[in-house]
Motif scaffolding. Structure first.
Motif, PDB file in Angstrom:
ATOM      1  N   MET A   1     -11.652  12.313   5.945  1.00 29.20           N
ATOM      2  CA  MET A   1     -10.294  11.782   5.819  1.00 29.20           C
ATOM      3  C   MET A   1      -9.565  11.774   7.157  1.00 29.20           C
ATOM      4  O   MET A   1      -8.724  10.909   7.418  1.00 29.20           O
ATOM      5  CB  MET A   1      -9.495  12.610   4.804  1.00 29.20           C
ATOM      6  CG  MET A   1      -9.932  12.400   3.362  1.00 29.20           C
ATOM      7  SD  MET A   1      -8.996  13.418   2.194  1.00 29.20           S
ATOM      8  CE  MET A   1      -7.414  12.567   2.211  1.00 29.20           C
ATOM      9  N   ASN A   2      -9.905  12.719   8.026  1.00 31.71           N
ATOM     10  CA  ASN A   2      -9.201  12.836   9.302  1.00 31.71           C
ATOM     11  C   ASN A   2      -9.874  12.087  10.442  1.00 31.71           C
ATOM     12  O   ASN A   2      -9.188  11.569  11.326  1.00 31.71           O
ATOM     13  CB  ASN A   2      -9.054  14.320   9.675  1.00 31.71           C
ATOM     14  CG  ASN A   2      -7.977  15.017   8.874  1.00 31.71           C
ATOM     15  OD1 ASN A   2      -6.805  14.915   9.191  1.00 31.71           O
ATOM     16  ND2 ASN A   2      -8.371  15.710   7.808  1.00 31.71           N
TER      17      ASN A   2
ATOM     18  N   PRO B   1     -10.568   7.360  10.172  1.00 30.02           N
ATOM     19  CA  PRO B   1      -9.553   6.415  10.667  1.00 30.02           C
ATOM     20  C   PRO B   1      -9.560   6.299  12.193  1.00 30.02           C
ATOM     21  O   PRO B   1      -9.317   5.212  12.744  1.00 30.02           O
ATOM     22  CB  PRO B   1      -8.243   7.021  10.152  1.00 30.02           C
ATOM     23  CG  PRO B   1      -8.641   7.744   8.903  1.00 30.02           C
ATOM     24  CD  PRO B   1      -9.970   8.346   9.247  1.00 30.02           C
TER      25      PRO B   1
ATOM     26  N   ARG C   1     -10.546   2.759  14.178  1.00 29.20           N
ATOM     27  CA  ARG C   1      -9.593   2.171  15.137  1.00 29.20           C
ATOM     28  C   ARG C   1     -10.318   1.777  16.419  1.00 29.20           C
ATOM     29  O   ARG C   1     -10.122   0.677  16.954  1.00 29.20           O
ATOM     30  CB  ARG C   1      -8.474   3.157  15.455  1.00 29.20           C
ATOM     31  CG  ARG C   1      -7.465   2.617  16.478  1.00 29.20           C
ATOM     32  CD  ARG C   1      -6.352   3.603  16.754  1.00 29.20           C
ATOM     33  NE  ARG C   1      -6.815   4.834  17.352  1.00 29.20           N
ATOM     34  CZ  ARG C   1      -7.136   4.965  18.655  1.00 29.20           C
ATOM     35  NH1 ARG C   1      -7.049   3.923  19.463  1.00 29.20           N
ATOM     36  NH2 ARG C   1      -7.558   6.111  19.117  1.00 29.20           N
TER      37      ARG C   1
ATOM     38  N   VAL D   1      -7.293   0.776  10.343  1.00 30.10           N
ATOM     39  CA  VAL D   1      -6.882   2.168  10.097  1.00 30.10           C
ATOM     40  C   VAL D   1      -6.255   2.300   8.709  1.00 30.10           C
ATOM     41  O   VAL D   1      -6.544   3.245   7.972  1.00 30.10           O
ATOM     42  CB  VAL D   1      -5.901   2.645  11.187  1.00 30.10           C
ATOM     43  CG1 VAL D   1      -5.301   4.004  10.809  1.00 30.10           C
ATOM     44  CG2 VAL D   1      -6.607   2.737  12.526  1.00 30.10           C
ATOM     45  N   ASP D   2      -5.404   1.336   8.341  1.00 32.19           N
ATOM     46  CA  ASP D   2      -4.750   1.389   7.024  1.00 32.19           C
ATOM     47  C   ASP D   2      -5.777   1.338   5.899  1.00 32.19           C
ATOM     48  O   ASP D   2      -5.703   2.093   4.924  1.00 32.19           O
ATOM     49  CB  ASP D   2      -3.768   0.217   6.881  1.00 32.19           C
ATOM     50  CG  ASP D   2      -2.519   0.404   7.737  1.00 32.19           C
ATOM     51  OD1 ASP D   2      -2.298   1.518   8.226  1.00 32.19           O
ATOM     52  OD2 ASP D   2      -1.781  -0.588   7.926  1.00 32.19           O
TER      53      ASP D   2
ATOM     54  N   THR E   1      -7.876   4.579   5.862  1.00 29.82           N
ATOM     55  CA  THR E   1      -7.080   5.683   5.326  1.00 29.82           C
ATOM     56  C   THR E   1      -6.993   5.592   3.804  1.00 29.82           C
ATOM     57  O   THR E   1      -7.165   6.590   3.094  1.00 29.82           O
ATOM     58  CB  THR E   1      -5.665   5.676   5.940  1.00 29.82           C
ATOM     59  OG1 THR E   1      -5.776   5.790   7.369  1.00 29.82           O
ATOM     60  CG2 THR E   1      -4.830   6.824   5.397  1.00 29.82           C
ATOM     61  N   LYS E   2      -6.755   4.379   3.311  1.00 30.47           N
ATOM     62  CA  LYS E   2      -6.700   4.175   1.858  1.00 30.47           C
ATOM     63  C   LYS E   2      -8.061   4.456   1.229  1.00 30.47           C
ATOM     64  O   LYS E   2      -8.151   5.086   0.161  1.00 30.47           O
ATOM     65  CB  LYS E   2      -6.270   2.742   1.554  1.00 30.47           C
ATOM     66  CG  LYS E   2      -6.149   2.451   0.064  1.00 30.47           C
ATOM     67  CD  LYS E   2      -5.694   1.020  -0.192  1.00 30.47           C
ATOM     68  CE  LYS E   2      -5.612   0.734  -1.691  1.00 30.47           C
ATOM     69  NZ  LYS E   2      -5.202  -0.664  -1.963  1.00 30.47           N
TER      70      LYS E   2
ATOM     71  N   MET F   1     -10.390   6.467   2.312  1.00 28.97           N
ATOM     72  CA  MET F   1     -10.626   7.912   2.309  1.00 28.97           C
ATOM     73  C   MET F   1      -9.760   8.622   1.260  1.00 28.97           C
ATOM     74  O   MET F   1     -10.212   9.549   0.592  1.00 28.97           O
ATOM     75  CB  MET F   1     -10.340   8.497   3.696  1.00 28.97           C
ATOM     76  CG  MET F   1     -11.373   8.131   4.756  1.00 28.97           C
ATOM     77  SD  MET F   1     -13.027   8.780   4.389  1.00 28.97           S
ATOM     78  CE  MET F   1     -13.899   7.261   3.972  1.00 28.97           C
ATOM     79  N   ASN F   2      -8.508   8.172   1.098  1.00 32.69           N
ATOM     80  CA  ASN F   2      -7.651   8.764   0.061  1.00 32.69           C
ATOM     81  C   ASN F   2      -8.206   8.472  -1.330  1.00 32.69           C
ATOM     82  O   ASN F   2      -8.185   9.337  -2.217  1.00 32.69           O
ATOM     83  CB  ASN F   2      -6.227   8.216   0.183  1.00 32.69           C
ATOM     84  CG  ASN F   2      -5.487   8.795   1.367  1.00 32.69           C
ATOM     85  OD1 ASN F   2      -5.808   9.885   1.837  1.00 32.69           O
ATOM     86  ND2 ASN F   2      -4.501   8.071   1.872  1.00 32.69           N
TER      87      ASN F   2
END
Length: 221
Positions: free
Chosen positions: A91-92, A95, A99, A204-205, A208-209, A211-212
């Motif tokens: 998750m960290n 992203p 990028r 990145v967006d 991130t989504k 991974m969430n």
């Protein structure tokens, strides 16, 4: 695993030497009497273990002829890593990786990612989830970052996921389900498009989504 072990055995015995080109996928399919899916799974595992490497448009070549002791020791280490640790790191760090991939991806990188997403699309349409293809895609994104440390970290994450039995259990009750499998493919497809367009923010967006959603699917189901 039988295909993986047989190819590895041929490399270790010297049938294929360092720098030699392996037979094409089609030839390997004929040799083993299987479809391309298990061949690609075995080749992906060999690449992640540093035994072979691929050059887009040229083929697959032998990089090393043995798995060293450090890798054997690392297998024990990876088994001790918890699924929570894996998800937290992914998750960290992913992203950040995506990028850089969106910023630095070459045409060769993009072609390799397009090829992998096409594999995933076919598998999704066939109603199957192949974890090796998923790993290959994320590893390909890491390679497109052109940061050797991040590439090695992604390889370590993939190894941890393969060695962790609880991770396999969680994965098998989530992304193998038809609804999650389709969503999983669509998220990966958006990632590749963002990288192709060098859209760092979108990449990145989306990651991130992704991974969430990964966290939600694994821990809230």
């Amino acid at each position: 695993m039988q295909i993986y072990n047989q190819i590895l055995s041929e490399i270790e015995s010297g049938s294929f030497k360092i720098g030699d080109k392996l037979p094409a996928e089609r030839e390997l399919c004929e040799q083993f009497g299987v479809s391309r899916v298990p061949i690609r799974q075995a080749l992906s595992a060999l690449e992640l273990n540093g035994i072979i490497y691929s050059r887009q448009g040229e083929g697959i070549f032998v990089k090393r002829n043995e798995i060293n002791n450090a890798q054997s020791e690392s297998a024990i280490f990876f088994k001790s890593i918890s699924p929570e640790d894996i998800v937290e790191v992914r998750m960290n760090i992913e992203p950040i990786i995506v990028r850089l991939a969106a910023e630095r991806a070459t045409e060769e990188d993009k072609e390799e990612l397009r090829s992998t997403i096409q594999e995933m699309e076919k598998e999704t349409m066939d109603g199957v989830y192949v974890p090796e293809t998923d790993h290959k895609l994320h590893y390909g994104i890491a390679k497109a970052s052109h940061n050797d440390l991040l590439i090695n970290i992604m390889a370590a994450i993939s190894n941890a996921m393969k060695q962790q039995e609880m991770w396999k259990f969680i994965r098998d009750r989530t992304v193998t389900r038809p609804d999650y499998r389709d969503i999983n493919f669509k998220e990966h497809q958006l990632l590749i498009k963002a990288i192709e367009n060098h859209n760092e923010k979108l990449a990145v967006d989306v990651m991130t989504k992704h991974m969430n959603n990964l966290y939600d699917r694994y821990w809230k189901e």
